[in-house]
Enzyme design. Structure first.
Site, mmCIF file in Angstrom:
data_model
loop_
_atom_site.group_PDB
_atom_site.id
_atom_site.type_symbol
_atom_site.label_atom_id
_atom_site.label_comp_id
_atom_site.label_asym_id
_atom_site.label_seq_id
_atom_site.Cartn_x
_atom_site.Cartn_y
_atom_site.Cartn_z
ATOM 1 N N TYR A 163 0.852 -1.198 0.000
ATOM 2 C CA TYR A 163 0.000 0.000 0.000
ATOM 3 C C TYR A 163 0.881 1.239 0.000
ATOM 4 O O TYR A 163 1.813 1.349 0.807
ATOM 5 C CB TYR A 163 -0.952 -0.008 1.217
ATOM 6 C CG TYR A 163 -1.948 -1.132 1.074
ATOM 7 C CD1 TYR A 163 -3.094 -0.961 0.303
ATOM 8 C CD2 TYR A 163 -1.683 -2.398 1.604
ATOM 9 C CE1 TYR A 163 -3.977 -2.021 0.083
ATOM 10 C CE2 TYR A 163 -2.560 -3.458 1.391
ATOM 11 C CZ TYR A 163 -3.701 -3.261 0.633
ATOM 12 O OH TYR A 163 -4.562 -4.308 0.404
ATOM 13 N N SER A 164 0.560 2.168 -0.898
ATOM 14 C CA SER A 164 1.294 3.436 -0.939
ATOM 15 C C SER A 164 1.036 4.181 0.361
ATOM 16 O O SER A 164 -0.096 4.209 0.851
ATOM 17 C CB SER A 164 0.783 4.321 -2.069
ATOM 18 O OG SER A 164 0.886 3.659 -3.294
ATOM 19 N N CYS A 219 0.285 7.300 -10.663
ATOM 20 C CA CYS A 219 -0.021 6.293 -9.654
ATOM 21 C C CYS A 219 -1.495 5.886 -9.705
ATOM 22 O O CYS A 219 -2.382 6.736 -9.783
ATOM 23 C CB CYS A 219 0.320 6.815 -8.256
ATOM 24 S SG CYS A 219 0.203 5.520 -6.995
ATOM 25 N N GLU A 222 3.966 4.199 -10.739
ATOM 26 C CA GLU A 222 3.654 3.162 -9.755
ATOM 27 C C GLU A 222 2.190 2.768 -9.983
ATOM 28 O O GLU A 222 1.277 3.435 -9.501
ATOM 29 C CB GLU A 222 3.850 3.698 -8.340
ATOM 30 C CG GLU A 222 3.756 2.578 -7.321
ATOM 31 C CD GLU A 222 4.771 2.762 -6.206
ATOM 32 O OE1 GLU A 222 5.972 2.501 -6.443
ATOM 33 O OE2 GLU A 222 4.357 3.200 -5.132
ATOM 34 N N TYR A 258 -0.865 -0.442 -10.426
ATOM 35 C CA TYR A 258 -1.199 -1.781 -9.931
ATOM 36 C C TYR A 258 -2.537 -2.233 -10.468
ATOM 37 O O TYR A 258 -3.221 -1.471 -11.110
ATOM 38 C CB TYR A 258 -1.179 -1.804 -8.391
ATOM 39 C CG TYR A 258 -1.784 -0.609 -7.676
ATOM 40 C CD1 TYR A 258 -3.151 -0.563 -7.396
ATOM 41 C CD2 TYR A 258 -0.988 0.487 -7.284
ATOM 42 C CE1 TYR A 258 -3.708 0.522 -6.719
ATOM 43 C CE2 TYR A 258 -1.547 1.570 -6.606
ATOM 44 C CZ TYR A 258 -2.907 1.581 -6.331
ATOM 45 O OH TYR A 258 -3.453 2.651 -5.665
HETATM 46 P P1 FAD Z 1 -6.949 -10.156 -3.108
HETATM 47 O O1 FAD Z 1 -7.541 -11.106 -2.124
HETATM 48 O O2 FAD Z 1 -5.492 -10.238 -3.374
HETATM 49 O O3 FAD Z 1 -7.747 -10.239 -4.442
HETATM 50 C C1 FAD Z 1 -7.378 -9.371 -5.508
HETATM 51 C C2 FAD Z 1 -7.459 -10.212 -6.774
HETATM 52 O O4 FAD Z 1 -8.840 -10.418 -7.046
HETATM 53 C C3 FAD Z 1 -6.915 -9.527 -7.994
HETATM 54 O O5 FAD Z 1 -5.566 -9.797 -8.163
HETATM 55 C C4 FAD Z 1 -7.753 -10.119 -9.082
HETATM 56 O O6 FAD Z 1 -7.195 -11.339 -9.500
HETATM 57 C C5 FAD Z 1 -9.059 -10.388 -8.417
HETATM 58 N N1 FAD Z 1 -10.041 -9.324 -8.698
HETATM 59 C C6 FAD Z 1 -10.117 -8.114 -8.121
HETATM 60 N N2 FAD Z 1 -11.164 -7.419 -8.622
HETATM 61 C C7 FAD Z 1 -11.739 -8.229 -9.526
HETATM 62 C C8 FAD Z 1 -12.852 -8.088 -10.380
HETATM 63 N N3 FAD Z 1 -13.578 -6.951 -10.405
HETATM 64 N N4 FAD Z 1 -13.170 -9.116 -11.187
HETATM 65 C C9 FAD Z 1 -12.463 -10.258 -11.179
HETATM 66 N N5 FAD Z 1 -11.382 -10.455 -10.395
HETATM 67 C C10 FAD Z 1 -11.028 -9.447 -9.589
HETATM 68 N N6 FAD Z 1 -4.433 -0.599 -3.050
HETATM 69 C C11 FAD Z 1 -5.087 0.383 -2.381
HETATM 70 O O7 FAD Z 1 -6.290 0.235 -2.081
HETATM 71 N N7 FAD Z 1 -4.432 1.524 -1.989
HETATM 72 C C12 FAD Z 1 -3.123 1.748 -2.271
HETATM 73 O O8 FAD Z 1 -2.559 2.798 -1.906
HETATM 74 C C13 FAD Z 1 -2.418 0.720 -2.971
HETATM 75 N N8 FAD Z 1 -1.108 0.879 -3.260
HETATM 76 C C14 FAD Z 1 -0.450 -0.095 -3.935
HETATM 77 C C15 FAD Z 1 0.903 0.100 -4.217
HETATM 78 C C16 FAD Z 1 1.607 -0.850 -4.912
HETATM 79 C C17 FAD Z 1 3.076 -0.623 -5.217
HETATM 80 C C18 FAD Z 1 0.939 -2.043 -5.338
HETATM 81 C C19 FAD Z 1 1.675 -3.097 -6.108
HETATM 82 C C20 FAD Z 1 -0.393 -2.239 -5.045
HETATM 83 C C21 FAD Z 1 -1.115 -1.279 -4.336
HETATM 84 N N9 FAD Z 1 -2.453 -1.452 -4.004
HETATM 85 C C22 FAD Z 1 -3.120 -0.460 -3.340
HETATM 86 C C23 FAD Z 1 -3.179 -2.717 -4.309
HETATM 87 C C24 FAD Z 1 -3.070 -3.672 -3.088
HETATM 88 O O9 FAD Z 1 -1.719 -4.095 -2.948
HETATM 89 C C25 FAD Z 1 -3.915 -4.926 -3.235
HETATM 90 O O10 FAD Z 1 -3.618 -5.565 -4.445
HETATM 91 C C26 FAD Z 1 -5.417 -4.658 -3.183
HETATM 92 O O11 FAD Z 1 -5.781 -4.017 -1.960
HETATM 93 C C27 FAD Z 1 -6.195 -5.983 -3.273
HETATM 94 O O12 FAD Z 1 -5.720 -6.836 -2.269
HETATM 95 P P2 FAD Z 1 -6.703 -7.827 -1.520
HETATM 96 O O13 FAD Z 1 -5.898 -8.713 -0.644
HETATM 97 O O14 FAD Z 1 -7.842 -7.092 -0.896
HETATM 98 O O15 FAD Z 1 -7.332 -8.658 -2.714
#
Ligand code: FAD
Ligand code: A2P
Length: 290
Positions: A74-75, A248, A288, A290
């Site tokens: 998370y940023s 971003c 940046e 994602y």
């Molecule tokens: P997970 O349980 O990991 O599930 C997400 C997965 O579900 C996705 O990879 C995709 O395969 C699937 N998915 C998601 N939506 C759908 C859809 N509509 N239809 C079908 N499949 C889907 N997030 C923020 O909220 N704020 C930030 O500031 C932020 N900064 C980031 C900075 C960086 C450098 C990176 C790499 C990512 C950042 N993210 C940010 C994204 C964050 O890291 C997570 O990926 C995000 O919160 C989802 O994680 P999760 O564990 O809730 O979802």
């Protein structure tokens, strides 16, 4: 960079055990979207960061294979001093991920984002990082900044703006242009705070409200369409030098941004991809997504 940038003070094997201090909704309850500004306590450890870095969050519990969940990045949305000004907190801006499984139609909830969005003050949070040593503000206060964000991509820019307008001892003199994409007006994250900065410096906000505005072709208005509208001015700023571009948020915006700059560059007989490569080499172009 004059300041030392800390990296990986805490790693996944030995994360920092922090606590949630506050969890503030950034969008009205009637909206289908839920984005939170969550502040975590760092006071018992040595995690220090600067604007533009990210932290990792290790969600509790096990994944479908019985392994501990992997960390999510998370940023960081706060400046190095943190929202309380004592350098003992870090804040993040997190969108709750909820979607329908494309095959089964079942509701799926993202693991880490739901964990963070549900945090209550006092809850324990495993934190790693900080990470990132390139998405960083230039030190020269005469530098111009072009900031391009979709949704939670605003997080590092909130940190940048707080730092340059509220914390630096001398005024930031460069022009700062923010392009900010959101679904609807109600999804305008940090709206009041951002508006305040237009009074503090040479700061301008240009929004792209995809579900309320249309682009020149009649489709959804995305940040890249706003970039296309302003491209002559942006291209002049970039060519004049001392202009740093930061992008971003959603990865999907990148091609459209390149297309807009490509068109402007080719009018001058310049190949954008080569020009952009030089910008990246010289630290003027930062992405940046994602
Ligand atoms: P997970 O349980 O990991 O599930 C997400 C997965 O579900 C996705 O990879 C995709 O395969 C699937 N998915 C998601 N939506 C759908 C859809 N509509 N239809 C079908 N499949 C889907 N997030 C923020 O909220 N704020 C930030 O500031 C932020 N900064 C980031 C900075 C960086 C450098 C990176 C790499 C990512 C950042 N993210 C940010 C994204 C964050 O890291 C997570 O990926 C995000 O919160 C989802 O994680 P999760 O564990 O809730 O979802
Ligand atoms: P939309 O969802 O209407 O297509 P989010 O809240 O999901 O993070 O999205 C932030 C903004 O980014 C929304 O306006 C969303 O539009 C927009 N968006 C979605 N896909 C792209 C893309 N490929 N390029 C630019 N903006 C996008």
């Amino acid at each position: 960079m004059g300041v030392e940038v800390a990296i990986n003070t805490y790693r996944p094997k030995e994360p920092y055990k922090g606590k949630a201090l506050s969890n503030v909704p950034l969008i009205v309850e009637t909206s289908p979207n839920d984005v939170r500004h969550v502040t975590l306590d760092l006071s018992e450890g040595s995690l220090r960061y600067i604007e533009g870095q990210s932290i990792g969050i290790l969600p509790p519990g096990l994944d479908a294979n019985g392994k501990p969940h992997k960390l999510r990045l998370y940023s960081i949305a706060s400046s190095r001093l943190g929202d309380n000004g004592d350098a003992k907190t870090v804040s993040v801006c997190v969108k709750r991920v909820v979607y329908k499984h494309p095959e089964t139609g079942e509701e799926v909830r993202g693991v880490a984002s739901n964990f963070i969005c549900n945090l209550k003050p006092g809850d324990e949070v495993m934190i790693t990082g900080p990470v990132g040593k390139t998405f960083l503000l230039p030190e020269d206060p005469t530098a111009n900044l072009i900031l391009i964000a979709t949704g939670t991509g605003i997080a590092p820019f909130r940190a940048f703006l707080r730092h340059i307008y509220d914390e630096l001892p001398t005024p930031w003199l460069g022009k700062v242009l923010l392009f900010f994409g959101m679904q609807k007006s109600e999804d305008y994250l940090y709206e009041e705070e951002l508006a305040e900065y237009t009074k503090k410096g040479d700061f301008e906000i240009i929004t792209a409200i995809s579900r309320e505005q249309t682009n020149a072709q009649g489709g959804k208005m995305y940040v890249q369409h706003r970039i296309a509208e302003h491209v002559d001015r942006l291209w002049s700023m970039i060519q004049a030098g001392n202009t740093y571009t930061f992008i971003c948020g959603l990865r999907g915006m990148e091609d459209g941004i390149d297309a807009a700059f490509s068109a402007a560059a080719s009018e001058k007989g310049i190949t954008w991809s080569e020009y952009q490569y030089q910008l990246k080499q010289n630290d003027f172009w930062h992405v940046e997504t994602y």
